[in-house]
Scaffold this motif. Structure first.
Motif, PDB file in Angstrom:
ATOM      1  N   VAL A   1     -21.759  -2.294   1.400  1.00  9.18           N
ATOM      2  CA  VAL A   1     -20.875  -2.010   0.262  1.00  9.18           C
ATOM      3  C   VAL A   1     -19.793  -1.043   0.732  1.00  9.18           C
ATOM      4  O   VAL A   1     -20.077   0.024   1.269  1.00  9.18           O
ATOM      5  CB  VAL A   1     -21.701  -1.401  -0.898  1.00  9.18           C
TER       6      VAL A   1
ATOM      7  N   LEU B   1     -13.944   4.382  -4.111  1.00  8.15           N
ATOM      8  CA  LEU B   1     -14.402   5.605  -3.454  1.00  8.15           C
ATOM      9  C   LEU B   1     -13.314   6.052  -2.491  1.00  8.15           C
ATOM     10  O   LEU B   1     -12.976   5.317  -1.547  1.00  8.15           O
ATOM     11  CB  LEU B   1     -15.725   5.359  -2.718  1.00  8.15           C
TER      12      LEU B   1
ATOM     13  N   GLU C   1     -29.754   0.845  -1.523  1.00 11.86           N
ATOM     14  CA  GLU C   1     -28.966   1.973  -1.011  1.00 11.86           C
ATOM     15  C   GLU C   1     -29.588   2.513   0.275  1.00 11.86           C
ATOM     16  O   GLU C   1     -30.763   2.870   0.303  1.00 11.86           O
ATOM     17  CB  GLU C   1     -28.881   3.075  -2.080  1.00 11.86           C
TER      18      GLU C   1
ATOM     19  N   VAL D   1     -12.753   6.016   1.624  1.00 15.29           N
ATOM     20  CA  VAL D   1     -12.493   4.815   2.419  1.00 15.29           C
ATOM     21  C   VAL D   1     -11.083   4.302   2.142  1.00 15.29           C
ATOM     22  O   VAL D   1     -10.710   4.089   0.995  1.00 15.29           O
ATOM     23  CB  VAL D   1     -13.528   3.717   2.070  1.00 15.29           C
TER      24      VAL D   1
HETATM   25  C1  G1P Z   1     -21.513   5.452  -1.131  1.00 11.65           C
HETATM   26  C2  G1P Z   1     -22.375   4.379  -1.811  1.00 11.65           C
HETATM   27  C3  G1P Z   1     -22.803   3.320  -0.792  1.00 11.65           C
HETATM   28  C4  G1P Z   1     -21.560   2.737  -0.124  1.00 11.65           C
HETATM   29  C5  G1P Z   1     -20.720   3.864   0.506  1.00 11.65           C
HETATM   30  C6  G1P Z   1     -19.396   3.305   1.036  1.00 11.65           C
HETATM   31  O1  G1P Z   1     -22.323   6.175  -0.239  1.00 11.65           O
HETATM   32  O2  G1P Z   1     -23.507   4.995  -2.397  1.00 11.65           O
HETATM   33  O3  G1P Z   1     -23.525   2.300  -1.435  1.00 11.65           O
HETATM   34  O4  G1P Z   1     -21.956   1.795   0.861  1.00 11.65           O
HETATM   35  O5  G1P Z   1     -20.405   4.880  -0.447  1.00 11.65           O
HETATM   36  O6  G1P Z   1     -18.665   4.282   1.688  1.00 11.65           O
HETATM   37  P1  G1P Z   1     -21.864   7.607   0.373  1.00 11.65           P
HETATM   38  O7  G1P Z   1     -20.960   7.282   1.518  1.00 11.65           O
HETATM   39  O8  G1P Z   1     -21.178   8.343  -0.721  1.00 11.65           O
HETATM   40  O9  G1P Z   1     -23.146   8.248   0.812  1.00 11.65           O
END
Ligand code: G1P
Length: 293
Positions: A208, A129, A195, A132
């Motif tokens: 996570v 992702l 979540e 981060v």
């Molecule tokens: C996403 C994931 C989440 C994770 C996070 C980390 O959430 O769904 O499980 O802990 O990224 O940055 P978001 O930040 O897109 O809401």
């Protein structure tokens, strides 16, 4: 070996407005490189050779950043700007391919990963992702490389986690583990993942981080995943289904994270990367010291 990494970049980045209104949030620079370039470098350091961007029509600048720009290169060559040419060449090694697929509708992270199904095929793959930044400059290798190695040994999916203060657990996926929490750099089989739980319902304080090694089986599970938290198709929910079928490990990271999707995290990353930058590091430290007086 894990050869492919999926980077979901279709999101609008509302947390970063107004900066992300006309440019993708992933293209905002930390010192002298866009955030996405650090994340791609992390994937490459873990042995990834194909980067699959799951993207949106408004975010073409990301693809352009990783593409060649012959006009610019020719001009720099004519002017003998070798350092700048090298900076362009350093964006991505020549043997790494960027592939993009579109996510036409914003239906959630799980849906974004599912958009990469055909490109990934029947192979285990990484997900990063790009909000981060995982900073491993004090470790001999990136955490993602350790996850790749662990997958090669155990064939168990790897989910990177870090401990967060209780008041922040509700912002993340949070894991439940067999036994005690692993030490940094170690793995532990998971018994669950949820979540964005309320702090009172979180199974642990291990969140996570946004780095995953997953099997292609996850695509079939995503196809059957109903909208969850925030009415979005959540990758976390498909991972919860996967761990009912097979072993999934939490990997506790050793590095530092910066959430560059938030203003605080972005600023912290900028300071951390500036003070160790080969050209401006000393000056950055002096300026920070002066500003603190
Ligand atoms: C996403 C994931 C989440 C994770 C996070 C980390 O959430 O769904 O499980 O802990 O990224 O940055 P978001 O930040 O897109 O809401």
């Amino acid at each position: 070996m894990i050869r492919k990494a999926v980077l979901p970049v279709a999101g609008f980045g509302t947390r970063f407005l107004p900066a992300s209104k006309a440019i993708p949030k992933e293209m905002i620079t930390v010192v002298d490189k866009p955030v996405i370039q650090y994340v791609v470098a992390e994937a490459v350091a873990a042995g990834i050779k194909e980067i699959v961007l799951v993207t949106h029509s408004a975010k073409r600048a990301i693809e352009d950043h990783f593409d060649r720009n012959f006009e610019l290169e020719t001009q720099l060559e004519q002017k003998q700007k070798t350092e700048l040419l090298q900076a362009l060449a350093d964006i991505i090694p020549q043997d790494v391919r960027i592939i993009s697929v579109r996510q036409g509708q914003a239906l959630g992270l799980g849906h974004a990963v599912l958009c990469a199904k055909e490109v990934v095929g029947d192979n285990p793959f990484a997900v990063l992702l790009p909000d981060v930044l995982v900073d491993n400059h004090q470790q001999p290798e990136v955490d993602l490389a350790k996850m790749v190695a662990a997958y090669a040994t155990t064939q168990a999916s790897q989910i990177m986690v870090e401990a967060v203060p209780e008041e922040r657990v509700s912002q993340y996926g949070v894991v439940a583990l067999e036994g005690t929490s692993p030490q940094a750099g170690d793995n532990q089989p998971m018994t669950g993942v949820v979540e964005k739980p309320a702090a009172s319902e979180a199974p642990s304080n291990l969140a996570v981080v946004g780095r995953y090694i997953l099997p292609s089986r996850i695509f079939a599970l995503l196809e059957n995943t109903k909208p969850g938290a925030g009415n979005e198709i959540q990758l976390t929910d498909a991972i919860a289904a996967l761990l009912k079928e097979e072993r999934v490990d939490a990997y506790r990271m050793t590095g530092t994270t910066y959430d560059c999707g938030s203003k605080e995290g972005y600023f912290a990353a900028t300071l951390a990367y500036a003070v160790r930058h080969p050209q401006i590091g000393k000056m950055a430290q002096t300026l920070i010291n002066a500003a603190a007086q």
